[in-house]
Write a protein that holds these residues in place. Structure first.
Motif, PDB file in Angstrom:
ATOM      1  N   GLY A 158     -12.456   2.619   6.492  1.00 56.83           N
ATOM      2  CA  GLY A 158     -11.819   1.831   7.544  1.00 56.83           C
ATOM      3  C   GLY A 158     -11.607   0.381   7.181  1.00 56.83           C
ATOM      4  O   GLY A 158     -11.408  -0.469   8.060  1.00 56.83           O
ATOM      5  N   ILE A 159     -11.618   0.062   5.899  1.00 55.00           N
ATOM      6  CA  ILE A 159     -11.443  -1.324   5.461  1.00 55.00           C
ATOM      7  C   ILE A 159      -9.960  -1.684   5.454  1.00 55.00           C
ATOM      8  O   ILE A 159      -9.143  -0.928   4.931  1.00 55.00           O
ATOM      9  CB  ILE A 159     -12.050  -1.513   4.049  1.00 55.00           C
ATOM     10  CG1 ILE A 159     -13.562  -1.293   4.112  1.00 55.00           C
ATOM     11  CG2 ILE A 159     -11.735  -2.894   3.486  1.00 55.00           C
ATOM     12  CD1 ILE A 159     -14.231  -1.239   2.772  1.00 55.00           C
ATOM     13  N   PRO A 160      -9.570  -2.808   6.041  1.00 56.79           N
ATOM     14  CA  PRO A 160      -8.156  -3.218   6.043  1.00 56.79           C
ATOM     15  C   PRO A 160      -7.591  -3.251   4.632  1.00 56.79           C
ATOM     16  O   PRO A 160      -8.287  -3.584   3.669  1.00 56.79           O
ATOM     17  CB  PRO A 160      -8.201  -4.618   6.665  1.00 56.79           C
ATOM     18  CG  PRO A 160      -9.430  -4.612   7.514  1.00 56.79           C
ATOM     19  CD  PRO A 160     -10.422  -3.757   6.778  1.00 56.79           C
ATOM     20  N   GLN A 161      -6.313  -2.933   4.500  1.00 55.70           N
ATOM     21  CA  GLN A 161      -5.705  -2.772   3.186  1.00 55.70           C
ATOM     22  C   GLN A 161      -5.078  -4.038   2.620  1.00 55.70           C
ATOM     23  O   GLN A 161      -4.576  -4.025   1.506  1.00 55.70           O
ATOM     24  CB  GLN A 161      -4.668  -1.647   3.235  1.00 55.70           C
ATOM     25  CG  GLN A 161      -5.285  -0.270   3.445  1.00 55.70           C
ATOM     26  CD  GLN A 161      -6.282   0.086   2.361  1.00 55.70           C
ATOM     27  OE1 GLN A 161      -5.912   0.289   1.209  1.00 55.70           O
ATOM     28  NE2 GLN A 161      -7.565   0.146   2.703  1.00 55.70           N
ATOM     29  N   THR A 162      -5.114  -5.138   3.357  1.00 50.76           N
ATOM     30  CA  THR A 162      -4.683  -6.418   2.795  1.00 50.76           C
ATOM     31  C   THR A 162      -5.920  -7.205   2.382  1.00 50.76           C
ATOM     32  O   THR A 162      -6.999  -7.047   2.967  1.00 50.76           O
ATOM     33  CB  THR A 162      -3.878  -7.243   3.807  1.00 50.76           C
ATOM     34  OG1 THR A 162      -4.722  -7.577   4.922  1.00 50.76           O
ATOM     35  CG2 THR A 162      -2.665  -6.442   4.315  1.00 50.76           C
ATOM     36  N   LEU A 163      -5.764  -8.060   1.382  1.00 55.60           N
ATOM     37  CA  LEU A 163      -6.901  -8.850   0.924  1.00 55.60           C
ATOM     38  C   LEU A 163      -7.437  -9.738   2.043  1.00 55.60           C
ATOM     39  O   LEU A 163      -8.651  -9.839   2.248  1.00 55.60           O
ATOM     40  CB  LEU A 163      -6.491  -9.697  -0.282  1.00 55.60           C
ATOM     41  CG  LEU A 163      -6.058  -8.938  -1.538  1.00 55.60           C
ATOM     42  CD1 LEU A 163      -5.659  -9.925  -2.637  1.00 55.60           C
ATOM     43  CD2 LEU A 163      -7.163  -8.013  -2.034  1.00 55.60           C
ATOM     44  N   GLU A 164      -6.534 -10.362   2.789  1.00 57.36           N
ATOM     45  CA  GLU A 164      -6.942 -11.257   3.867  1.00 57.36           C
ATOM     46  C   GLU A 164      -7.624 -10.482   4.992  1.00 57.36           C
ATOM     47  O   GLU A 164      -8.637 -10.917   5.546  1.00 57.36           O
ATOM     48  CB  GLU A 164      -5.736 -12.015   4.415  1.00 57.36           C
ATOM     49  CG  GLU A 164      -5.142 -13.034   3.456  1.00 57.36           C
ATOM     50  CD  GLU A 164      -4.307 -12.389   2.350  1.00 57.36           C
ATOM     51  OE1 GLU A 164      -3.999 -11.181   2.451  1.00 57.36           O
ATOM     52  OE2 GLU A 164      -3.972 -13.098   1.384  1.00 57.36           O
ATOM     53  N   GLY A 165      -7.078  -9.302   5.321  1.00 55.80           N
ATOM     54  CA  GLY A 165      -7.661  -8.492   6.377  1.00 55.80           C
ATOM     55  C   GLY A 165      -9.049  -8.002   6.018  1.00 55.80           C
ATOM     56  O   GLY A 165      -9.975  -8.026   6.838  1.00 55.80           O
ATOM     57  N   ALA A 166      -9.208  -7.561   4.768  1.00 52.02           N
ATOM     58  CA  ALA A 166     -10.521  -7.097   4.312  1.00 52.02           C
ATOM     59  C   ALA A 166     -11.519  -8.242   4.353  1.00 52.02           C
ATOM     60  O   ALA A 166     -12.667  -8.077   4.800  1.00 52.02           O
ATOM     61  CB  ALA A 166     -10.410  -6.528   2.911  1.00 52.02           C
ATOM     62  N   LEU A 167     -11.096  -9.408   3.882  1.00 54.97           N
ATOM     63  CA  LEU A 167     -11.973 -10.573   3.846  1.00 54.97           C
ATOM     64  C   LEU A 167     -12.459 -10.948   5.244  1.00 54.97           C
ATOM     65  O   LEU A 167     -13.656 -11.181   5.464  1.00 54.97           O
ATOM     66  CB  LEU A 167     -11.236 -11.742   3.206  1.00 54.97           C
ATOM     67  CG  LEU A 167     -11.989 -13.061   3.079  1.00 54.97           C
ATOM     68  CD1 LEU A 167     -13.310 -12.851   2.368  1.00 54.97           C
ATOM     69  CD2 LEU A 167     -11.135 -14.075   2.334  1.00 54.97           C
ATOM     70  N   LYS A 168     -11.558 -10.968   6.205  1.00 54.44           N
ATOM     71  CA  LYS A 168     -11.943 -11.313   7.576  1.00 54.44           C
ATOM     72  C   LYS A 168     -12.900 -10.273   8.157  1.00 54.44           C
ATOM     73  O   LYS A 168     -13.788 -10.600   8.945  1.00 54.44           O
ATOM     74  CB  LYS A 168     -10.693 -11.427   8.447  1.00 54.44           C
ATOM     75  CG  LYS A 168      -9.838 -12.651   8.129  1.00 54.44           C
ATOM     76  CD  LYS A 168      -8.570 -12.688   8.967  1.00 54.44           C
ATOM     77  CE  LYS A 168      -7.714 -13.902   8.605  1.00 54.44           C
ATOM     78  NZ  LYS A 168      -6.432 -13.907   9.371  1.00 54.44           N
ATOM     79  N   SER A 169     -12.723  -9.002   7.761  1.00 49.41           N
ATOM     80  CA  SER A 169     -13.590  -7.946   8.307  1.00 49.41           C
ATOM     81  C   SER A 169     -15.025  -8.075   7.807  1.00 49.41           C
ATOM     82  O   SER A 169     -15.962  -7.608   8.456  1.00 49.41           O
ATOM     83  CB  SER A 169     -13.039  -6.566   7.936  1.00 49.41           C
ATOM     84  OG  SER A 169     -13.321  -6.222   6.593  1.00 49.41           O
ATOM     85  N   PHE A 170     -15.221  -8.704   6.648  1.00 52.43           N
ATOM     86  CA  PHE A 170     -16.578  -8.870   6.116  1.00 52.43           C
ATOM     87  C   PHE A 170     -17.383  -9.885   6.936  1.00 52.43           C
ATOM     88  O   PHE A 170     -18.614  -9.825   6.959  1.00 52.43           O
ATOM     89  CB  PHE A 170     -16.540  -9.343   4.660  1.00 52.43           C
ATOM     90  CG  PHE A 170     -15.858  -8.382   3.720  1.00 52.43           C
ATOM     91  CD1 PHE A 170     -15.924  -7.006   3.937  1.00 52.43           C
ATOM     92  CD2 PHE A 170     -15.153  -8.846   2.620  1.00 52.43           C
ATOM     93  CE1 PHE A 170     -15.298  -6.127   3.077  1.00 52.43           C
ATOM     94  CE2 PHE A 170     -14.537  -7.965   1.740  1.00 52.43           C
ATOM     95  CZ  PHE A 170     -14.599  -6.605   1.973  1.00 52.43           C
ATOM     96  N   ALA A 171     -16.690 -10.811   7.592  1.00 48.69           N
ATOM     97  CA  ALA A 171     -17.372 -11.895   8.299  1.00 48.69           C
ATOM     98  C   ALA A 171     -18.302 -11.367   9.386  1.00 48.69           C
ATOM     99  O   ALA A 171     -19.388 -11.903   9.596  1.00 48.69           O
ATOM    100  CB  ALA A 171     -16.340 -12.856   8.888  1.00 48.69           C
TER     101      ALA A 171
END
Length: 306
Positions: A102-115
């Motif tokens: 379920g990890i977002p497929q854009t680099l920015e989206g994935a990065l924000k999801s880690f927060a």
């Protein structure tokens, strides 16, 4: 949480961006959410050593790996059965393991999801003790990868186009392997154009990735297609996630399978997490439930539990 990020400057889409600017963004995003992060940018040849160094640090809770499928598979293998968690920055072509989490497929989206992400335990699999996170396969897939490696491409789109050309070439001259496959007490002896064994069953109606990454079973897919148009139809069914509706594939599941190669071909190749490997005459594939801790989006955890 305390992060150690390792970014492969030669891996996937990371080689096409300003990686230093992205590293700055990574730093700002995680620290703004109250986390700490150490970032290392390395060449592809140094990725394994850099990941080992990050994992060895006692002060680290999460190892963030950024790169293509090879980078992610290497990181997962090194973190298998360890307390530290893996955060996946999906920079590959298909990112199938990341999709299943379920990890977002854009680099920015994935990065924000880690927060505000959460750590869960998911399964890994192994072939003769060598870990993998997505799939082990022989036959058509291995031939496609071999053909694609002889082509030149410099971007994600170029790799997809090369994959399509390699698939068509493999369909026009498909391999045929005589094998036996032991699943539980059942032994299947057949001549096949391909076998894929996945870390958990692939879901239906989408690209081939597992809907439940903690399902505790291997997905075993045996191609019974022989003719060119049947192989083309099977490839289309794969891409659309129509495994169980396909007349050209047998689907099994188990926690262990033993594959034996009986063909007289001297060198047989397999593909494991997208990388070609030398195939031994006998291979034992096993599932390892809960062997990997991963950082996933908080809402993703809720969705999987629902």
């Amino acid at each position: 949480m305390r992060f150690a990020a390792v970014l492969n400057q030669d891996g996937g889409t990371l080689r096409t961006i300003d990686i230093q600017a992205f590293a700055d963004q990574l730093h700002q995003t995680l620290e703004a959410a109250g986390h700490s992060v150490q970032i290392e940018i390395v060449a592809g040849r140094d990725i394994a050593a850099a990941l080992e160094k990050a994992i060895a640090k006692r002060s680290v809770d999460v190892v963030l790996a950024g790169g293509g499928d090879g980078t992610i598979s290497t990181a997962a293998s090194l973190l298998m059965n360890k307390k530290k968690a893996l955060a996946i920055l999906p920079a590959g072509t298909m990112n199938l393991f990341a999709r299943g989490l379920g990890i977002p497929q854009t680099l920015e989206g994935a990065l924000k999801s880690f927060a505000d992400g959460e750590v869960i335990a998911v399964d890994m699999a192994s072939a003769n003790g060598q870990p993998f996170v997505h799939q082990f396969s022989i036959g058509m897939h291995a031939k496609m990868v071999q053909l694609r490696e002889k082509m030149e491409f410099g971007s994600r789109l170029g790799k997809m186009q090369a994959s399509a050309r390699a698939a068509w070439a493999a369909i026009n001259n498909p391999p045929a392997l005589k094998v036996s496959l032991i699943i539980g007490k059942t032994e299947i002896v057949t001549r096949t154009t391909g076998i894929g064994i996945s870390n958990n069953l692939f879901g239906e109606g989408h690209l081939p990735y597992a809907d439940d990454p903690a399902g505790g079973v291997l997905g075993i897919y045996v191609s019974v297609a022989r003719r060119r148009h049947h192989l083309a139809k099977l490839l289309l069914d794969m891409l659309r996630g129509r495994w169980r509706q396909s007349a050209h594939v047998e689907v099994h599941q188990a926690d262990k399978a033993v594959l034996k190669i009986h063909s007289s071909v001297k060198k047989v190749r397999a593909v494991m997490d997208g990388e070609l490997i030398r195939l031994q005459r006998e291979t034992t594939i096993e599932i390892h439930p809960g062997a990997l801790n991963v950082l996933v989006p908080a809402r993703g955890v809720s969705a999987k539990a629902a």
